[in-house]
Design a protein around this motif. Structure first.
Motif, PDB file in Angstrom:
ATOM      1  N   THR A 199      44.299  35.429  48.553  1.00 55.49           N
ATOM      2  CA  THR A 199      43.101  35.096  48.206  1.00 55.49           C
ATOM      3  C   THR A 199      42.435  36.023  48.273  1.00 55.49           C
ATOM      4  OG1 THR A 199      43.076  32.735  49.060  1.00 55.49           O
ATOM      5  CG2 THR A 199      41.002  33.705  49.183  1.00 55.49           C
ATOM      6  N   LEU A 200      41.108  36.708  47.612  1.00 55.51           N
ATOM      7  CA  LEU A 200      40.464  38.058  47.618  1.00 55.51           C
ATOM      8  C   LEU A 200      38.941  37.344  47.728  1.00 55.51           C
ATOM      9  CD1 LEU A 200      39.581  38.984  44.456  1.00 55.51           C
ATOM     10  CD2 LEU A 200      41.890  39.076  44.489  1.00 55.51           C
ATOM     11  N   THR A 201      38.033  38.328  48.255  1.00 56.38           N
ATOM     12  CA  THR A 201      36.709  38.090  48.195  1.00 56.38           C
ATOM     13  C   THR A 201      36.095  39.377  47.709  1.00 56.38           C
ATOM     14  OG1 THR A 201      36.877  36.248  50.143  1.00 56.38           O
ATOM     15  CG2 THR A 201      34.754  37.377  49.525  1.00 56.38           C
ATOM     16  N   VAL A 202      35.049  39.162  46.938  1.00 59.92           N
ATOM     17  CA  VAL A 202      34.378  40.316  46.348  1.00 59.92           C
ATOM     18  C   VAL A 202      32.878  39.850  46.496  1.00 59.92           C
ATOM     19  CG1 VAL A 202      33.740  41.726  44.507  1.00 59.92           C
ATOM     20  CG2 VAL A 202      36.075  41.136  44.826  1.00 59.92           C
ATOM     21  N   GLY A 203      32.320  40.181  47.596  1.00 64.71           N
ATOM     22  CA  GLY A 203      30.799  39.610  47.770  1.00 64.71           C
ATOM     23  C   GLY A 203      30.750  38.213  48.229  1.00 64.71           C
ATOM     24  N   SER A 204      30.048  37.681  47.230  1.00 60.54           N
ATOM     25  CA  SER A 204      29.808  35.961  47.223  1.00 60.54           C
ATOM     26  C   SER A 204      30.789  35.501  46.253  1.00 60.54           C
ATOM     27  CB  SER A 204      28.506  35.653  46.943  1.00 60.54           C
ATOM     28  OG  SER A 204      28.125  36.371  45.634  1.00 60.54           O
ATOM     29  N   LEU A 205      31.815  35.996  45.667  1.00 60.13           N
ATOM     30  CA  LEU A 205      32.978  35.727  44.665  1.00 60.13           C
ATOM     31  C   LEU A 205      34.126  35.498  45.309  1.00 60.13           C
ATOM     32  CD1 LEU A 205      31.730  37.686  41.485  1.00 60.13           C
ATOM     33  CD2 LEU A 205      31.858  35.370  41.673  1.00 60.13           C
ATOM     34  N   THR A 206      34.867  34.386  45.220  1.00 60.97           N
ATOM     35  CA  THR A 206      36.343  34.368  46.026  1.00 60.97           C
ATOM     36  C   THR A 206      37.218  34.209  44.723  1.00 60.97           C
ATOM     37  OG1 THR A 206      36.001  32.231  46.217  1.00 60.97           O
ATOM     38  CG2 THR A 206      35.407  33.647  47.877  1.00 60.97           C
ATOM     39  N   ALA A 207      38.450  34.558  44.918  1.00 62.74           N
ATOM     40  CA  ALA A 207      39.572  34.251  43.979  1.00 62.74           C
ATOM     41  C   ALA A 207      40.860  33.952  44.768  1.00 62.74           C
ATOM     42  CB  ALA A 207      39.792  35.127  42.829  1.00 62.74           C
ATOM     43  N   THR A 208      41.665  33.139  44.077  1.00 62.73           N
ATOM     44  CA  THR A 208      42.988  32.867  44.479  1.00 62.73           C
ATOM     45  C   THR A 208      44.084  33.321  43.363  1.00 62.73           C
ATOM     46  OG1 THR A 208      42.929  30.271  43.717  1.00 62.73           O
ATOM     47  CG2 THR A 208      42.393  30.877  46.001  1.00 62.73           C
ATOM     48  N   VAL A 209      44.926  33.662  43.901  1.00 66.76           N
ATOM     49  CA  VAL A 209      45.957  34.403  42.838  1.00 66.76           C
ATOM     50  C   VAL A 209      46.978  33.426  42.556  1.00 66.76           C
ATOM     51  CG1 VAL A 209      47.549  36.301  42.398  1.00 66.76           C
ATOM     52  CG2 VAL A 209      45.275  36.554  43.715  1.00 66.76           C
ATOM     53  N   HIS A 210      47.422  33.382  41.137  1.00 67.31           N
ATOM     54  CA  HIS A 210      48.488  32.479  40.687  1.00 67.31           C
ATOM     55  C   HIS A 210      49.421  32.885  39.716  1.00 67.31           C
ATOM     56  CE1 HIS A 210      45.990  28.931  42.468  1.00 67.31           C
ATOM     57  NE2 HIS A 210      45.034  29.658  42.049  1.00 67.31           N
ATOM     58  N   GLY A 211      50.704  32.400  39.842  1.00 69.22           N
ATOM     59  CA  GLY A 211      51.555  32.984  38.537  1.00 69.22           C
ATOM     60  C   GLY A 211      52.530  34.228  39.053  1.00 69.22           C
ATOM     61  N   HIS A 212      53.285  34.353  38.347  1.00 69.59           N
ATOM     62  CA  HIS A 212      54.342  35.636  38.688  1.00 69.59           C
ATOM     63  C   HIS A 212      54.816  36.389  37.557  1.00 69.59           C
ATOM     64  CE1 HIS A 212      55.265  33.719  42.525  1.00 69.59           C
ATOM     65  NE2 HIS A 212      55.462  32.621  41.800  1.00 69.59           N
TER      66      HIS A 212
END
Length: 213
Positions: free
Chosen positions: A92-105
């Protein structure tokens, strides 16, 4: 969250003053301008149409606060810099008020004789938007808006339709469509859209178009 579509697979996301760019590659004419205004760059994989290495390296030099996230191969290409982060599925990563989870290989198969690099998709803000990179990997989470790759040496319309059916988004936005003619883009939208195989509304956005998600 606002999304600005750029040519090919590149998009800019903005929320509450935070701005990030996904996949600024060599097929995106305004990639440098987009990155120059970003707080972070996210790369799905190392192919040049998604990752312009020289552009991102120059941005890191010019923008002291810029953060870059990508696969291990992307991080290696950019050298040892504390602002470059290798990510993998489950992160999981956060850029200010944006968050993202990482999927796939892995990148989708083009041909048995062509190696498949690592590829990750990014799911933003609890499912508001999913950018899969070059793979039809279904995330284990609900998706509101799906960025759907529709052209390239690895894509197949039947697989794209099955991908949409599995993800079950409320909305599709075409990306990775640059290799299609205007007629091809229209035909693809008809086949994959609301009145086609998926029953899901599909948007074809001109580069520079901004939409609210």
């Amino acid at each position: 969250m606002k999304l600005t579509k750029h040519a090919h697979a590149c998009v800019t996301l903005e929320k509450d003053g935070s701005r990030l760019v996904v996949d600024p590659g060599a097929f995106t004419p305004d990639a440098a301008e987009a990155v120059s205004r970003a707080h972070a760059v996210l790369i799905t994989h190392e192919h040049f149409d998604h990752f312009d290495e020289r552009l991102v390296a120059a941005a890191l030099e010019a923008q002291p606060e810029l953060q870059v996230y990508g696969t291990a191969a992307v991080a290696t290409a950019l050298g040892r810099d504390k602002r470059v982060h290798a990510v993998a599925a489950g992160d999981t990563l956060t850029v200010g008020s944006l968050t993202a989870t990482v999927h796939g290989h892995r990148h989708a198969l083009i041909h048995a004789d062509i190696p498949c690099p690592d590829n990750v998709g990014y799911l933003f803000d609890d499912g508001a938007l999913y950018h899969p990179g070059d793979a039809y990997l279904v995330p284990d989470a609900p998706v509101h808006t799906l960025l759907l790759p529709t052209s390239g040496p690895w894509t197949k319309l039947g697989e794209a339709a099955d991908f949409v059916r599995a993800v079950k988004p409320e909305r599709i936005i075409q990306i990775h469509e640059l290799m299609l003619s205007d007629l091809g883009q229209q035909s693809t939208a008809n086949l994959l859209g609301e009145n086609g195989l998926t029953g899901t509304p599909i948007s074809r956005l001109e580069p520079g178009t901004t939409v609210q998600l």
